[in-house]
Scaffold this motif. Structure first.
Motif, PDB file in Angstrom:
ATOM      1  N   SER A 158      22.315  16.576  29.439  1.00 44.69           N
ATOM      2  CA  SER A 158      21.544  17.113  30.558  1.00 44.69           C
ATOM      3  C   SER A 158      20.480  16.130  31.018  1.00 44.69           C
ATOM      4  N   SER A 159      20.403  15.959  32.331  1.00 46.20           N
ATOM      5  CA  SER A 159      19.502  15.059  33.067  1.00 46.20           C
ATOM      6  C   SER A 159      20.125  13.694  33.327  1.00 46.20           C
ATOM      7  N   TRP A 160      21.272  13.361  32.686  1.00 44.54           N
ATOM      8  CA  TRP A 160      21.914  12.080  32.943  1.00 44.54           C
ATOM      9  C   TRP A 160      22.548  12.084  34.331  1.00 44.54           C
ATOM     10  N   ASN A 161      22.541  10.898  34.973  1.00 42.51           N
ATOM     11  CA  ASN A 161      23.258  10.717  36.220  1.00 42.51           C
ATOM     12  C   ASN A 161      24.741  10.511  35.923  1.00 42.51           C
ATOM     13  N   ILE A 162      25.587  11.212  36.617  1.00 42.06           N
ATOM     14  CA  ILE A 162      27.008  11.189  36.290  1.00 42.06           C
ATOM     15  C   ILE A 162      27.609   9.803  36.459  1.00 42.06           C
ATOM     16  N   GLU A 163      27.124   9.059  37.444  1.00 39.25           N
ATOM     17  CA  GLU A 163      27.662   7.719  37.674  1.00 39.25           C
ATOM     18  C   GLU A 163      26.902   6.646  36.917  1.00 39.25           C
ATOM     19  N   ASP A 164      25.576   6.820  36.785  1.00 38.20           N
ATOM     20  CA  ASP A 164      24.715   5.736  36.289  1.00 38.20           C
ATOM     21  C   ASP A 164      24.147   5.958  34.895  1.00 38.20           C
ATOM     22  N   GLY A 165      24.473   7.063  34.266  1.00 39.18           N
ATOM     23  CA  GLY A 165      24.091   7.268  32.882  1.00 39.18           C
ATOM     24  C   GLY A 165      22.675   7.779  32.682  1.00 39.18           C
ATOM     25  N   PRO A 166      22.022   7.370  31.593  1.00 40.92           N
ATOM     26  CA  PRO A 166      20.728   7.943  31.217  1.00 40.92           C
ATOM     27  C   PRO A 166      19.630   7.593  32.211  1.00 40.92           C
ATOM     28  N   PRO A 167      18.715   8.522  32.465  1.00 38.93           N
ATOM     29  CA  PRO A 167      17.630   8.253  33.415  1.00 38.93           C
ATOM     30  C   PRO A 167      16.623   7.259  32.852  1.00 38.93           C
ATOM     31  N   GLY A 168      16.012   6.503  33.749  1.00 38.53           N
ATOM     32  CA  GLY A 168      14.997   5.535  33.325  1.00 38.53           C
ATOM     33  C   GLY A 168      13.621   6.142  33.191  1.00 38.53           C
ATOM     34  N   SER A 169      13.466   7.378  33.661  1.00 37.31           N
ATOM     35  CA  SER A 169      12.182   8.068  33.555  1.00 37.31           C
ATOM     36  C   SER A 169      12.442   9.563  33.541  1.00 37.31           C
ATOM     37  N   GLY A 170      11.395  10.334  33.302  1.00 38.18           N
ATOM     38  CA  GLY A 170      11.537  11.788  33.295  1.00 38.18           C
ATOM     39  C   GLY A 170      11.872  12.331  31.918  1.00 38.18           C
ATOM     40  N   PRO A 171      12.098  13.641  31.830  1.00 34.94           N
ATOM     41  CA  PRO A 171      12.277  14.291  30.523  1.00 34.94           C
ATOM     42  C   PRO A 171      13.506  13.814  29.763  1.00 34.94           C
ATOM     43  N   GLY A 172      14.534  13.317  30.461  1.00 29.68           N
ATOM     44  CA  GLY A 172      15.748  12.882  29.778  1.00 29.68           C
ATOM     45  C   GLY A 172      15.749  11.436  29.351  1.00 29.68           C
ATOM     46  N   LYS A 173      14.676  10.696  29.634  1.00 34.05           N
ATOM     47  CA  LYS A 173      14.634   9.299  29.208  1.00 34.05           C
ATOM     48  C   LYS A 173      14.680   9.218  27.685  1.00 34.05           C
ATOM     49  N   GLY A 174      15.642   8.473  27.172  1.00 31.60           N
ATOM     50  CA  GLY A 174      15.786   8.337  25.725  1.00 31.60           C
ATOM     51  C   GLY A 174      16.627   9.423  25.077  1.00 31.60           C
ATOM     52  N   PHE A 175      17.160  10.349  25.851  1.00 31.89           N
ATOM     53  CA  PHE A 175      17.969  11.438  25.293  1.00 31.89           C
ATOM     54  C   PHE A 175      19.380  10.924  25.014  1.00 31.89           C
TER      55      PHE A 175
END
Length: 236
Positions: free
Chosen positions: A159-176
């Motif tokens: 959850s919070s990952w971008n479907i095309e680009d993978g893990p977010p660089g910021s926000g609650p999902g960074k490092g998940f």
């Protein structure tokens, strides 16, 4: 084995085709998805290693997959608890919720407390159609999933990952980075960034449909609805 991925646009088109030319109903597809998720939990968390399963459900189809999985897990002998803060008024989801309540499966609004009393977590909050910002009450839930030492199985996408680009660089999902991921029907591009165990649940596609979308059908074993897989170009 290594499998090619399916873009979010193609995955949506495939779902639509399954429900038109393929003659599947959304109920059937959700039941197959939830069954696959429940089998992945069984592989990752055998009953003798802890029966308590916390299923975090979002408001869409991903959450519906989690509700179905929880029902199957109950019948396997697990003790599921459901966190479902944005319950849909859609009749399908209401039926799935009633099925769990009829089994006396508990629902909770206190995610931090439930997290302290579980052996395994199913992240069924956001799936491949997710885009935009993570809205309340899910930012703190995703942060908790990121920070917990309890193993997490993500459904179709962390959850919070971008479907095309993978893990977010910021926000609650960074490092998940969950311990495991189950891709439904076909892997999505984000799996190229995923570093845990990866399962595929899609034992219903016809060879013709797979060929049309340039997908490889893996060899499922015996009665299994899932198979552990690798990804072309990925880290696994």
């Amino acid at each position: 084995m290594a499998l090619r991925t399916l873009s979010a646009k193609s995955a949506a088109a495939l779902d639509q085709e399954l429900m038109s030319a393929g003659a599947f109903s959304i109920d059937q597809l959700m039941e197959l998805a939830g069954l696959s998720v429940s089998q992945a939990v069984f592989k990752l968390q055998p009953l003798n290693q802890g029966k308590r399963i916390l299923v975090a459900c979002g408001p869409g189809n991903n959450g519906g997959d989690g509700l179905v999985a929880a029902r199957h897990l109950f019948h396997y002998g697990y003790q599921p608890t459901i966190y479902y803060p944005k319950q849909s008024k859609n009749e399908l989801y209401q039926r799935l919720t009633k099925q769990l309540k009829d089994l006396k499966v508990p629902f909770t609004e206190d995610f931090p407390s439930a997290l302290k009393e579980t052996d395994h977590i199913v992240d069924a909050i956001f799936g491949f159609s997710f885009s935009g910002d993570v809205r309340e009450p899910f930012p703190k839930v995703i942060e908790a999933l990121r920070d917990t030492k309890i193993p997490v199985l993500a459904v179709d996408a962390p959850s919070s990952w971008n479907i095309e680009d993978g893990p977010p660089g910021s926000g609650p999902g960074k490092g998940f980075m969950p311990e495991a991921l189950i891709s439904l029907t076909a892997p999505k591009p984000l799996v190229k960034w995923f570093e845990g165990r990866h399962f595929l649940g899609g034992r219903f596609l016809t060879p013709e449909m797979a060929e049309k979308y340039n997908l490889e059908l893996p060899k499922y074993q015996d009665l299994d609805q899932i198979v552990e897989v690798n990804i072309e170009g990925g880290k696994l």
